[in-house]
Design an enzyme around this catalytic site. Sequence first.
Site, PDB file in Angstrom:
ATOM      1  N   SER A 192      51.212  81.973 113.016  1.00  0.00           N
ATOM      2  CA  SER A 192      52.760  82.289 113.132  1.00  0.00           C
ATOM      3  C   SER A 192      53.846  83.240 112.505  1.00  0.00           C
ATOM      4  CB  SER A 192      53.504  80.738 112.226  1.00  0.00           C
ATOM      5  OG  SER A 192      54.722  81.204 112.594  1.00  0.00           O
ATOM      6  N   LYS A 205      50.956  80.286 106.038  1.00  0.00           N
ATOM      7  CA  LYS A 205      50.749  80.574 107.259  1.00  0.00           C
ATOM      8  C   LYS A 205      50.373  82.290 107.370  1.00  0.00           C
ATOM      9  CE  LYS A 205      50.790  77.962 110.780  1.00  0.00           C
ATOM     10  NZ  LYS A 205      50.154  77.381 112.301  1.00  0.00           N
ATOM     11  N   TYR A 265      54.622  75.238 104.325  1.00  0.00           N
ATOM     12  CA  TYR A 265      54.732  75.655 105.418  1.00  0.00           C
ATOM     13  C   TYR A 265      54.182  77.411 105.509  1.00  0.00           C
ATOM     14  CZ  TYR A 265      54.648  76.927 110.572  1.00  0.00           C
ATOM     15  OH  TYR A 265      54.402  77.103 112.093  1.00  0.00           O
ATOM     16  N   ASP A 303      34.995  70.987 137.764  1.00  0.00           N
ATOM     17  CA  ASP A 303      33.514  71.428 137.800  1.00  0.00           C
ATOM     18  C   ASP A 303      33.176  72.165 136.410  1.00  0.00           C
ATOM     19  OD1 ASP A 303      35.593  73.283 138.189  1.00  0.00           O
ATOM     20  OD2 ASP A 303      35.667  74.793 138.907  1.00  0.00           O
TER      21      ASP A 303
END
Length: 233
Positions: free
Chosen positions: A138, A155, A151, A50
């Site tokens: 994070s 972040k 990493y 829908d």
Amino acid sequence: MNIIITGASKGFGKSLARKFASNGHNVYICSRSAAQLYKTLEELVTEFSDVTIKAMPCDISDKESVREFADWIAAQKIDVDVLINNAGYFIPGSVHNEPEGVLEEMLSVNLLGAYNLTRKLLPAMMARKSGHIFNMCSIASLQAYANGGAYSISKFAMLGFSKNLREEMKPHNIKVTAVMPGAAYTDSWSGSGVDPKRIMESEDIANMIFAASQLSPTAVVEDIILRPQLGDL
């Protein structure tokens, strides 16, 4: 509403797509893996017939691919009500010994993809003076940890981007929320040996982002911090 979600073929992104679609919102998704993306699209379209759900492959780390995705969104002739910059991934390592090029790779995926896509979609949102941008940061955006390396750096940068964007967008009535989740059970934890009950569910993050998107125009959740009940691993 019309919801744009990057990195939506699995994990947080897929849970977010399901959450918004199940509440009657149209969802436009992308991810780097075309096969996985279209599999997810088929699942969502079957379950939520829908609402409008469409997908286009996009490598968020490639500026031209991001431009093509932004052009595709523009071609849909929709108002972007919510943009969720979710795409990203983790390469473990330390600054002193991680392979050459890891920082560039982490920045291109975890920061520059969101930066470039946001810049493409912002002009129409600013002209309309409405919209909400969620940036997936994070816990690593708040606290350095062993083996976090590039990493964690990427972040931290993503959180800086979010804070700066929040200030810039205040006069344009556009909300910006930084999302900082701890460990949640997604495909990346499969086979790790970690008890799924020890960490969060991806739906927890989706539920919080959805709730933040439902506030009145005069309120914004600037930061969402979620951790496992027993704390970080």
